[in-house]
Scaffold this active site. Structure first.
Site, PDB file in Angstrom:
ATOM      1  N   LEU A  11      -8.241   4.985   9.855  1.00 44.02           N
ATOM      2  CA  LEU A  11      -6.898   5.068  10.453  1.00 44.02           C
ATOM      3  C   LEU A  11      -5.833   4.997   9.363  1.00 44.02           C
ATOM      4  CD1 LEU A  11      -7.225   2.728  13.574  1.00 44.02           C
ATOM      5  CD2 LEU A  11      -7.884   5.133  13.305  1.00 44.02           C
ATOM      6  N   ALA A  13      -2.384   6.611   9.976  1.00 48.69           N
ATOM      7  CA  ALA A  13      -1.220   7.352  10.483  1.00 48.69           C
ATOM      8  C   ALA A  13       0.050   6.518  10.512  1.00 48.69           C
ATOM      9  CB  ALA A  13      -1.519   7.884  11.884  1.00 48.69           C
ATOM     10  N   ARG A  18       6.632  -2.845   7.577  1.00 47.92           N
ATOM     11  CA  ARG A  18       6.855  -4.059   6.773  1.00 47.92           C
ATOM     12  C   ARG A  18       6.869  -3.788   5.268  1.00 47.92           C
ATOM     13  NH1 ARG A  18       2.170  -7.060  10.125  1.00 47.92           N
ATOM     14  NH2 ARG A  18       1.714  -4.888  10.619  1.00 47.92           N
ATOM     15  N   THR A  82      -3.454   1.531  17.410  1.00 46.92           N
ATOM     16  CA  THR A  82      -4.746   1.815  16.763  1.00 46.92           C
ATOM     17  C   THR A  82      -5.763   2.422  17.740  1.00 46.92           C
ATOM     18  OG1 THR A  82      -5.265  -0.532  17.097  1.00 46.92           O
ATOM     19  CG2 THR A  82      -4.561   0.110  14.898  1.00 46.92           C
ATOM     20  N   ASN A 380      -3.699  19.052 -44.088  1.00 41.10           N
ATOM     21  CA  ASN A 380      -2.932  17.825 -44.267  1.00 41.10           C
ATOM     22  C   ASN A 380      -1.444  18.106 -44.058  1.00 41.10           C
ATOM     23  OD1 ASN A 380      -2.916  14.917 -45.358  1.00 41.10           O
ATOM     24  ND2 ASN A 380      -1.291  15.959 -46.491  1.00 41.10           N
ATOM     25  N   ASN A 389       9.377  24.753 -32.467  1.00 43.34           N
ATOM     26  CA  ASN A 389       8.646  25.609 -31.525  1.00 43.34           C
ATOM     27  C   ASN A 389       9.529  26.202 -30.438  1.00 43.34           C
ATOM     28  OD1 ASN A 389       9.007  22.982 -30.571  1.00 43.34           O
ATOM     29  ND2 ASN A 389       7.290  23.143 -29.154  1.00 43.34           N
TER      30      ASN A 389
HETATM   31  C1  UD1 Z   1      -4.712  -4.499  12.940  1.00 41.91           C
HETATM   32  C2  UD1 Z   1      -5.516  -5.112  14.098  1.00 41.91           C
HETATM   33  C3  UD1 Z   1      -5.664  -6.602  13.847  1.00 41.91           C
HETATM   34  C4  UD1 Z   1      -6.333  -6.834  12.491  1.00 41.91           C
HETATM   35  C5  UD1 Z   1      -5.591  -6.098  11.375  1.00 41.91           C
HETATM   36  C6  UD1 Z   1      -6.407  -6.146  10.104  1.00 41.91           C
HETATM   37  C7  UD1 Z   1      -5.004  -3.840  16.121  1.00 41.91           C
HETATM   38  C8  UD1 Z   1      -4.243  -3.800  17.389  1.00 41.91           C
HETATM   39  N1  UD1 Z   1      -4.837  -4.893  15.353  1.00 41.91           N
HETATM   40  O1  UD1 Z   1      -3.415  -5.070  12.982  1.00 41.91           O
HETATM   41  O2  UD1 Z   1      -6.437  -7.209  14.874  1.00 41.91           O
HETATM   42  O3  UD1 Z   1      -6.373  -8.231  12.234  1.00 41.91           O
HETATM   43  O4  UD1 Z   1      -5.381  -4.717  11.704  1.00 41.91           O
HETATM   44  O5  UD1 Z   1      -5.706  -5.654   9.004  1.00 41.91           O
HETATM   45  O6  UD1 Z   1      -5.752  -2.929  15.849  1.00 41.91           O
HETATM   46  N2  UD1 Z   1      -2.511   3.037  12.532  1.00 41.91           N
HETATM   47  C9  UD1 Z   1      -2.559   4.356  12.966  1.00 41.91           C
HETATM   48  N3  UD1 Z   1      -1.896   4.711  14.078  1.00 41.91           N
HETATM   49  C10 UD1 Z   1      -1.198   3.821  14.842  1.00 41.91           C
HETATM   50  C11 UD1 Z   1      -1.146   2.461  14.399  1.00 41.91           C
HETATM   51  C12 UD1 Z   1      -1.828   2.105  13.245  1.00 41.91           C
HETATM   52  O7  UD1 Z   1      -3.192   5.201  12.322  1.00 41.91           O
HETATM   53  O8  UD1 Z   1      -0.626   4.232  15.868  1.00 41.91           O
HETATM   54  C13 UD1 Z   1      -3.235   2.670  11.292  1.00 41.91           C
HETATM   55  C14 UD1 Z   1      -2.307   2.170  10.203  1.00 41.91           C
HETATM   56  O9  UD1 Z   1      -1.916   3.232   9.347  1.00 41.91           O
HETATM   57  C15 UD1 Z   1      -3.196   1.163   9.472  1.00 41.91           C
HETATM   58  C16 UD1 Z   1      -4.163   0.683  10.518  1.00 41.91           C
HETATM   59  O10 UD1 Z   1      -4.109   1.618  11.577  1.00 41.91           O
HETATM   60  O11 UD1 Z   1      -3.915   1.771   8.414  1.00 41.91           O
HETATM   61  C17 UD1 Z   1      -3.822  -0.712  11.050  1.00 41.91           C
HETATM   62  O12 UD1 Z   1      -2.500  -0.670  11.598  1.00 41.91           O
HETATM   63  P1  UD1 Z   1      -1.488  -1.864  11.423  1.00 41.91           P
HETATM   64  O13 UD1 Z   1      -0.239  -1.512  12.117  1.00 41.91           O
HETATM   65  O14 UD1 Z   1      -1.428  -2.308  10.020  1.00 41.91           O
HETATM   66  O15 UD1 Z   1      -2.230  -2.995  12.306  1.00 41.91           O
HETATM   67  P2  UD1 Z   1      -2.151  -4.557  12.077  1.00 41.91           P
HETATM   68  O16 UD1 Z   1      -0.919  -5.065  12.734  1.00 41.91           O
HETATM   69  O17 UD1 Z   1      -2.369  -4.900  10.675  1.00 41.91           O
HETATM   70 MG    MG Z   2      -2.451  -3.812   8.928  1.00 37.85          MG
END
Ligand code: UD1
Ligand code: MG
Length: 461
Positions: A11, A13, A18, A82, A380, A389
């Site tokens: 994942l 996207a 933050r 996610t 040399n 150049n």
């Molecule tokens: C997520 C988990 C959390 C875990 C943590 C670990 C969920 C709901 N939560 O939280 O339980 O402890 O990761 O690091 O899954 N992403 C997408 N599309 C989206 C949202 C996110 O591709 O719509 C990708 C992000 O780019 C990232 C990953 O998913 O690489 C995790 O997303 P992020 O928003 O960082 O989730 P966390 O809040 O960290």
């Molecule tokens: Mg994360």
């Protein structure tokens, strides 16, 4: 080695709010590679043949960063969570019914060994979901694991958790193995009644447990592997940990690091045994350094190939260059892109080279610029030689054949060719080709007027 019936989805996207950045989070780098590169590599090393990456925010850039890794990118145009992100990969996995490894693009320290262990447990237990967890002293920000004996009952996100649940130290690393048919049957049924209004992938676990299916967890021995990057503090922390890992591998491979704390080597750099890295060096990009090399303090090497027994002296910068065996570079030399030294060359202090090929045993020891040049053997260059150049519009070539000796403070107005075994007198400006075995000099005769100074005394103010 490929593992049968195993596919992976990464994942990548999300925007990464933050990070407070214009760039997609997964493109921020540690040890010279974008974050998303690392989980992909772990999946590959663990034996995944078919890998899909879910891209969305700055998806074109993310796909371009992964172009060499032979993965499929699938689009999530709106980042709805996610769970929704994994669903976007469903079409790409049509007809696949094996185990699905799910990795987060922002968890870079996860190793291939851990991924393999997770898969082994999942298969041994015949679970439908196996989640990788970690026990942290500070679990803040992560999803918490609610256990029910050996089963995992649910994962609850920090923002949705009660005070009691927040006190749980076992967290979700965002890494899972799913039964692919099961997960794609459940995902469309998930709701988004939660604090973030998103489709949570983590809800698959409760759905499985409620349906009476087996859910398992593997708790990481080294919780550092779980570090998820959400802000710049975590980015710096992961960078430090990755650097430690790289430095340890180098040392175990026979490279001396005088001070590992201040040695910066990118992921993927290769260094041969008995080479020595002094404090404060920075070796970046696709670089390979041979055996028995010495890299002194303040040296920076970027995407270069360096053979054995090369000595890079303090403060030198080497970029996209090729250095043959036994060369001595610096101190304070600058080898720019396209420099090729075939071996036994010396490029000394305050010498700059660019698109210049030196055959063996040729040298420029001091204060010289050589650009767009082809240099033969045993040439040399005297102190202060300059290849002129650039005429303001075009670049032109200087060719210096074997065994030429160039006196100090000479300039070559390119294009120009110096025939083999010629001598250029010090202080010459060479504008025309010089045939082999010649002496070329272009300075005006010195004039001396005796007694002149006595007739022109310095006037007092
Ligand atoms: C997520 C988990 C959390 C875990 C943590 C670990 C969920 C709901 N939560 O939280 O339980 O402890 O990761 O690091 O899954 N992403 C997408 N599309 C989206 C949202 C996110 O591709 O719509 C990708 C992000 O780019 C990232 C990953 O998913 O690489 C995790 O997303 P992020 O928003 O960082 O989730 P966390 O809040 O960290
Ligand atoms: Mg994360």
């Amino acid at each position: 080695m490929f593992v049968e019936d195993l596919a992976a989805v990464v994942l990548a996207a999300g925007k990464g709010t933050r990070m407070k950045s214009e760039r997609a989070k997964v493109l921020h780098e540690i040890a010279g590679q974008p974050l998303v590169y690392y989980p992909l590599l772990a999946a590959k090393e663990a034996g995944c043949e078919k890998i899909s990456v879910v891209v969305g925010h700055q998806g074109e850039e993310v796909a371009a960063a992964l172009s060499e890794l032979n993965v499929n990118c699938v689009w999530q145009t709106e980042q709805l969570g996610t769970g929704h992100a994994l669903l976007c990969a469903a079409d790409n996995l049509k007809g696949f019914s094996g185990d699905l490894l799910l990795l987060c693009g922002d968890v870079p320290l996860l190793t291939a060994e851990t991924v393999a262990q997770l898969l082994t447990l999942h298969r041994a237990e015949k679970a439908v979901v196996t989640v990788l967890t970690a026990c942290l002293t500070n679990p803040q920000g992560y999803g918490r694991i609610l256990r029910d004996g050996e089963n995992v009952a649910a994962i609850v996100e920090e923002k949705d958790a009660s005070a009691d649940e927040r006190s749980i130290c076992e967290i979700n690393t965002g890494t899972y193995v799913f039964d692919s048919e099961f997960v794609f049957s459940i995902l469309p049924q998930l709701g988004k009644q939660n604090a973030q209004g998103e489709y949570y992938l983590t809800d698959v676990v409760a759905a499985a447990a409620n349906a009476g299916r087996k859910t398992r967890a593997l708790c990481l021995a080294d919780p550092n592997e779980a570090l998820g990057i959400n802000d710049r503090l975590q980015l710096a922390e992961a960078n430090g940990l990755m650097r430690q890992r790289i430095n340890q591998q180098l040392m175990l491979g026979g490279v001396t690091l005088v001070d590992p704390q201040t040695t910066y080597v990118d992921a993927g750099v290769e260094i041969g045994s008995d080479s020595i890295l002094h404090p404060g060096v920075n070796i970046r990009g696709k670089t390979r350094i041979g055996r028995n090399c010495i890299v002194e303090t303040g040296v920076q090497v970027v995407s270069s190939q360096i053979a054995d027994h090369v000595h890079l002296k303090s403060g030198s910068v080497v970029e996209e260059s090729l250095i043959g065996a036994n060369c001595k570079i610096g101190p304070m030399a600058h080898l720019r892109a396209g420099t090729e030294l075939l071996g036994d060359n010396k490029i000394g202090n305050f010498v700059e080279t660019k698109k210049a090929r030196f055959d063996v045993k040729s040298q420029a020891s001091h204060l010289t610029y050589i650009g767009d040049a082809e240099v033969g053997k045993n040439v040399n260059f005297g102190c202060g030689t300059i290849t002129c150049n650039y005429d303001g519009v075009n670049k032109h070539k200087t060719i210096v054949e074997d065994d030429v000796f160039i006196g100090s403070d000479s300039q070559f107005i390119a294009p120009v060719r110096i025939g083999r075994n010629s001598l250029i007198a010090a202080g010459s400006t060479i504008t025309k080709d010089v045939p082999p075995d010649s002496l070329a000099l272009s300075r005006t005769q010195q004039k001396v007027i005796e007694g002149w100074r006595k007739k022109h005394p310095l006037k007092k103010k």
